[in-house]
Design a protein around this motif. Structure first.
Motif, PDB file in Angstrom:
ATOM      1  N   GLU A 292      26.814  25.658   5.541  1.00  0.00           N
ATOM      2  CA  GLU A 292      26.414  23.996   5.884  1.00  0.00           C
ATOM      3  C   GLU A 292      24.734  24.630   6.530  1.00  0.00           C
ATOM      4  OE1 GLU A 292      28.782  20.661   6.671  1.00  0.00           O
ATOM      5  OE2 GLU A 292      28.625  21.923   8.316  1.00  0.00           O
ATOM      6  N   ALA A 293      24.903  25.855   7.324  1.00  0.00           N
ATOM      7  CA  ALA A 293      23.324  25.598   8.104  1.00  0.00           C
ATOM      8  C   ALA A 293      22.503  26.298   6.721  1.00  0.00           C
ATOM      9  CB  ALA A 293      23.943  26.224   8.988  1.00  0.00           C
ATOM     10  N   LEU A 294      22.855  27.163   6.180  1.00  0.00           N
ATOM     11  CA  LEU A 294      21.953  28.111   5.125  1.00  0.00           C
ATOM     12  C   LEU A 294      21.585  26.981   4.497  1.00  0.00           C
ATOM     13  CD1 LEU A 294      23.987  31.299   5.470  1.00  0.00           C
ATOM     14  CD2 LEU A 294      21.476  30.668   6.230  1.00  0.00           C
ATOM     15  N   TYR A 295      22.576  26.337   3.491  1.00  0.00           N
ATOM     16  CA  TYR A 295      22.337  25.670   2.958  1.00  0.00           C
ATOM     17  C   TYR A 295      21.348  24.503   3.257  1.00  0.00           C
ATOM     18  CZ  TYR A 295      25.698  27.059  -0.937  1.00  0.00           C
ATOM     19  OH  TYR A 295      25.544  28.235  -1.480  1.00  0.00           O
ATOM     20  N   ALA A 367      12.804  34.926   6.149  1.00  0.00           N
ATOM     21  CA  ALA A 367      11.299  34.816   5.841  1.00  0.00           C
ATOM     22  C   ALA A 367      10.756  33.855   5.258  1.00  0.00           C
ATOM     23  CB  ALA A 367      10.845  35.926   4.987  1.00  0.00           C
ATOM     24  N   ARG A 368      10.843  33.507   4.567  1.00  0.00           N
ATOM     25  CA  ARG A 368      10.200  31.987   3.848  1.00  0.00           C
ATOM     26  C   ARG A 368       9.768  31.097   4.833  1.00  0.00           C
ATOM     27  NH1 ARG A 368      12.897  28.592  -1.840  1.00  0.00           N
ATOM     28  NH2 ARG A 368      11.374  27.142  -1.919  1.00  0.00           N
ATOM     29  N   LEU A 369      11.362  30.199   5.638  1.00  0.00           N
ATOM     30  CA  LEU A 369      11.124  29.379   7.061  1.00  0.00           C
ATOM     31  C   LEU A 369      10.378  30.030   8.160  1.00  0.00           C
ATOM     32  CD1 LEU A 369      14.817  28.174   6.372  1.00  0.00           C
ATOM     33  CD2 LEU A 369      11.614  26.713   6.677  1.00  0.00           C
ATOM     34  N   GLY A 370      10.248  31.706   8.017  1.00  0.00           N
ATOM     35  CA  GLY A 370       9.786  32.479   8.913  1.00  0.00           C
ATOM     36  C   GLY A 370      10.134  31.840  10.554  1.00  0.00           C
ATOM     37  N   SER A 371       8.942  31.950  11.539  1.00  0.00           N
ATOM     38  CA  SER A 371       9.284  31.095  13.275  1.00  0.00           C
ATOM     39  C   SER A 371       8.970  30.217  13.290  1.00  0.00           C
ATOM     40  CB  SER A 371       9.319  32.309  14.038  1.00  0.00           C
ATOM     41  OG  SER A 371       7.640  32.333  13.694  1.00  0.00           O
ATOM     42  N   GLN A 372       8.393  28.840  12.308  1.00  0.00           N
ATOM     43  CA  GLN A 372       7.469  28.066  12.603  1.00  0.00           C
ATOM     44  C   GLN A 372       8.438  26.947  12.687  1.00  0.00           C
ATOM     45  OE1 GLN A 372       6.670  25.622   8.711  1.00  0.00           O
ATOM     46  NE2 GLN A 372       7.875  27.303   8.230  1.00  0.00           N
ATOM     47  N   SER A 373       8.221  25.723  13.788  1.00  0.00           N
ATOM     48  CA  SER A 373       8.985  24.831  13.611  1.00  0.00           C
ATOM     49  C   SER A 373       8.930  23.591  12.808  1.00  0.00           C
ATOM     50  CB  SER A 373       8.193  24.164  15.400  1.00  0.00           C
ATOM     51  OG  SER A 373       8.613  24.749  16.250  1.00  0.00           O
ATOM     52  N   LEU A 374      10.231  23.590  12.955  1.00  0.00           N
ATOM     53  CA  LEU A 374      10.536  23.245  11.512  1.00  0.00           C
ATOM     54  C   LEU A 374      10.642  21.380  12.036  1.00  0.00           C
ATOM     55  CD1 LEU A 374      13.563  24.874   9.909  1.00  0.00           C
ATOM     56  CD2 LEU A 374      11.370  25.037   9.230  1.00  0.00           C
ATOM     57  N   TRP A 387      20.801  17.514  15.029  1.00  0.00           N
ATOM     58  CA  TRP A 387      18.674  16.549  15.636  1.00  0.00           C
ATOM     59  C   TRP A 387      18.933  16.382  17.360  1.00  0.00           C
ATOM     60  CZ3 TRP A 387      18.737  11.193  17.038  1.00  0.00           C
ATOM     61  CH2 TRP A 387      17.534  11.325  17.051  1.00  0.00           C
ATOM     62  N   PRO A 388      20.749  15.595  17.192  1.00  0.00           N
ATOM     63  CA  PRO A 388      20.616  15.983  18.470  1.00  0.00           C
ATOM     64  C   PRO A 388      19.855  16.877  19.184  1.00  0.00           C
ATOM     65  CG  PRO A 388      22.152  14.288  17.607  1.00  0.00           C
ATOM     66  CD  PRO A 388      21.783  15.589  17.001  1.00  0.00           C
ATOM     67  N   GLU A 389      20.278  17.829  19.382  1.00  0.00           N
ATOM     68  CA  GLU A 389      20.042  18.685  20.047  1.00  0.00           C
ATOM     69  C   GLU A 389      18.790  19.576  19.885  1.00  0.00           C
ATOM     70  OE1 GLU A 389      24.612  20.585  18.663  1.00  0.00           O
ATOM     71  OE2 GLU A 389      22.468  21.815  18.349  1.00  0.00           O
ATOM     72  N   VAL A 390      17.898  19.178  19.316  1.00  0.00           N
ATOM     73  CA  VAL A 390      16.762  20.053  19.204  1.00  0.00           C
ATOM     74  C   VAL A 390      15.614  18.551  19.206  1.00  0.00           C
ATOM     75  CG1 VAL A 390      14.496  19.862  17.281  1.00  0.00           C
ATOM     76  CG2 VAL A 390      17.074  20.803  16.251  1.00  0.00           C
ATOM     77  N   PRO A 397      13.601  24.270  17.030  1.00  0.00           N
ATOM     78  CA  PRO A 397      13.602  23.586  15.569  1.00  0.00           C
ATOM     79  C   PRO A 397      13.349  24.711  14.967  1.00  0.00           C
ATOM     80  CG  PRO A 397      11.541  22.806  16.383  1.00  0.00           C
ATOM     81  CD  PRO A 397      13.095  23.776  17.653  1.00  0.00           C
ATOM     82  N   THR A 398      13.952  25.860  15.231  1.00  0.00           N
ATOM     83  CA  THR A 398      13.506  27.289  14.529  1.00  0.00           C
ATOM     84  C   THR A 398      14.677  27.270  13.070  1.00  0.00           C
ATOM     85  OG1 THR A 398      14.033  28.975  16.064  1.00  0.00           O
ATOM     86  CG2 THR A 398      12.503  27.868  15.646  1.00  0.00           C
ATOM     87  N   ALA A 399      14.110  27.903  11.779  1.00  0.00           N
ATOM     88  CA  ALA A 399      15.558  28.121  11.015  1.00  0.00           C
ATOM     89  C   ALA A 399      16.318  29.034  12.078  1.00  0.00           C
ATOM     90  CB  ALA A 399      14.899  29.228   9.990  1.00  0.00           C
ATOM     91  N   GLU A 400      16.425  29.914  12.839  1.00  0.00           N
ATOM     92  CA  GLU A 400      17.212  31.748  13.191  1.00  0.00           C
ATOM     93  C   GLU A 400      18.044  30.282  14.639  1.00  0.00           C
ATOM     94  OE1 GLU A 400      17.324  35.449  16.036  1.00  0.00           O
ATOM     95  OE2 GLU A 400      15.062  35.029  15.321  1.00  0.00           O
ATOM     96  N   ALA A 401      16.951  29.718  14.904  1.00  0.00           N
ATOM     97  CA  ALA A 401      18.151  29.121  15.869  1.00  0.00           C
ATOM     98  C   ALA A 401      19.229  27.743  15.298  1.00  0.00           C
ATOM     99  CB  ALA A 401      17.542  28.555  17.128  1.00  0.00           C
ATOM    100  N   LEU A 402      18.813  27.258  14.621  1.00  0.00           N
ATOM    101  CA  LEU A 402      19.803  25.996  14.128  1.00  0.00           C
ATOM    102  C   LEU A 402      20.591  26.786  12.742  1.00  0.00           C
ATOM    103  CD1 LEU A 402      16.442  24.266  11.971  1.00  0.00           C
ATOM    104  CD2 LEU A 402      17.979  23.287  14.105  1.00  0.00           C
TER     105      LEU A 402
END
Length: 424
Positions: A292-295, A367-374, A387-390, A397-402
């Motif tokens: 779910e998270a990766l998709y 790598a495509r998303l990197g460490s940027q804040s989404l 979303w509530p946790e963010v 709000p980063t890919a790795e954390a999500l």
């Protein structure tokens, strides 16, 4: 929190302490990492199990032996600083199942080698399951034959173990591999059947001089009325399992082990532990959260850079080229199969994450998303549970954390059920 929680569960339940332990049944590195990180945060034991088909002397479908699985898990523990003295490794459904196409004696010889490998690798929790028939035998064996074969394997474990084993006996329906299609009716284990399983195993162990080993049998696998199919979940109903739960009063030294607890509600998980189903097994529900998270992240990436989805098409091509892990489990039309390949509760896409193609696709996405804040709005759209946790600052709000918190969110439901506030 008592030391050696697994061994303490029967006494805790009899004392009215509603404690349990989560059995994490997965070889996915991110699942294992999330489980160990939560264990470190909460200062708890972590139980991680491998199945007979997943890990065995021939490598199983993961390519790992019990020894290499231990190294794999302990390597992740070392990376995050989790104390491996609190790590409990378990072997699930250990018996002839991977070789049931062979004659009984040949299959049991293979099972002996497997159990010896698990015991020698320091796996502490040993679930013995010899209920399935081998070549030219009935599909399911009677209790006496099942128990006799289990005792035969226990003798091997006792000889080869470097840690004194804790045993779980009994089995559940369906056998390893999961339910097919929709689950409509479950037969809850009767109290008489539960007691008979314990009694017949006690006699079989005694016949081999393994009385002391049987004193370390703490868990009995039963069906409390929980299961999931490809498209539905059967929720726990305490009133339906009340007689089974009450029967623990006549089974001193035991708690129940509940398989297929994936997708139960937090209230359902708490009720299971309260009622003596103190070992909660979960596997596909965790890798379902990974998918779910990766998709969702793939969809966010597509919105941000205007490029097409990359991960799901890769996984679809991979599953179509290697259909053995899903084809016989997903009946129906081509469209129905396509839906189930990706979104089934049984989550058979989990078998493909370790392939080089899938690993490369995930690495490319991250790598495509990197460490940027989404953007919070895209997180709300595609990863709504986060979303509530963010918004509250609990998840970055980063890919790795999500991706990581998608797994730990599920695990926390189990952790809360296994140690209610009034028992912590």
């Amino acid at each position: 929190m008592p030391t050696n929680l697994l061994r303490s569960l029967p006494n805790l339940h009899r004392a009215g302490r509603h404690m349990g332990i989560t059995s994490v049944c997965s070889a996915h590195p991110q699942v294992i990492r999330a489980a160990l990180m939560l264990g470190k945060e909460l200062d708890r034991d972590v139980l991680i199990e491998a199945t007979c088909n997943q890990v065995n002397q021939d490598g199983g479908y993961t390519g790992m032996t019990p020894h290499t699985f231990r190294i794999f898990v302990e390597g992740i523990a070392a990376e995050i600083g989790y104390d491996t003295r609190r790590l409990i490794l378990g072997g699930d459904h250990l018996g002839p199942n991977p070789w049931k196409h062979l004659s009984a004696e040949k299959a049991l010889k293979k099972a002996e080698v497997m159990v010896a490998a698990y015991a020698a690798a320091g796996f502490e929790k040993i679930h013995l399951d010899c209920s399935m028939g081998c070549a030219n035998e009935p599909l399911a064996l009677n209790d006496e034959a099942t128990a006799s074969r289990a005792a035969r394997l226990a003798a091997i474990a006792e000889t080869e173990a470097i840690k004194e084993p804790v045993y779980v006996i009994g089995t559940e329906v369906p056998v390893p591999g999961g339910a097919l299609e929709e689950v409509e009716h479950l037969e809850i284990t009767s109290p008489l059947s539960a007691k008979a399983t314990v009694d017949v195993h006690r006699r079989a162990f005694a016949a081999k001089g393994l009385e002391k080993a049987f004193e370390r049998a703490v868990g009995l696998v039963v069906q409390p009325g929980v299961e999931f199919g490809n498209q539905n979940v059967v929720s726990y109903k305490p009133e339906s399992a009340s007689d089974l739960s009450a029967s623990l009063d006549e089974l001193p030294g035991f708690v129940f082990e509940a398989h297929s607890t994936d997708y139960q509600t937090p209230a359902g998980l708490r009720a299971l532990v309260r009622d003596g189903f103190s070992i909660l097994k979960v596997g596909p529900g965790l890798t379902f959260a990974v998918r779910e998270a990766l998709y969702g992240l793939d969809a966010i990436a597509a919105e941000l850079d205007g490029e097409p989805l990359s991960l799901k098409p890769t996984m679809e091509a991979l599953m179509l080229s290697q259909p053995d892990h899903w084809a016989k489990y997903y009946p129906g039309s081509a469209a129905e199969q396509a839906l189930q390949r990706h979104y089934s509760y049984s989550d058979r896409v989990r078998y493909y994450w370790t392939t080089s193609e899938a690993q490369a696709a995930v690495a490319s996405l991250m790598a495509r998303l990197g460490s940027q804040s989404l953007p919070e709005t895209l997180i709300s759209q595609f990863l709504g549970a986060a979303w509530p946790e963010v918004r509250e600052g609990r998840t970055a709000p980063t890919a790795e954390a999500l991706a990581r918190t998608a797994i730990s969110r599920v695990l926390r439901n189990y952790a809360d059920a296994c140690s209610p506030a009034d028992d912590a």
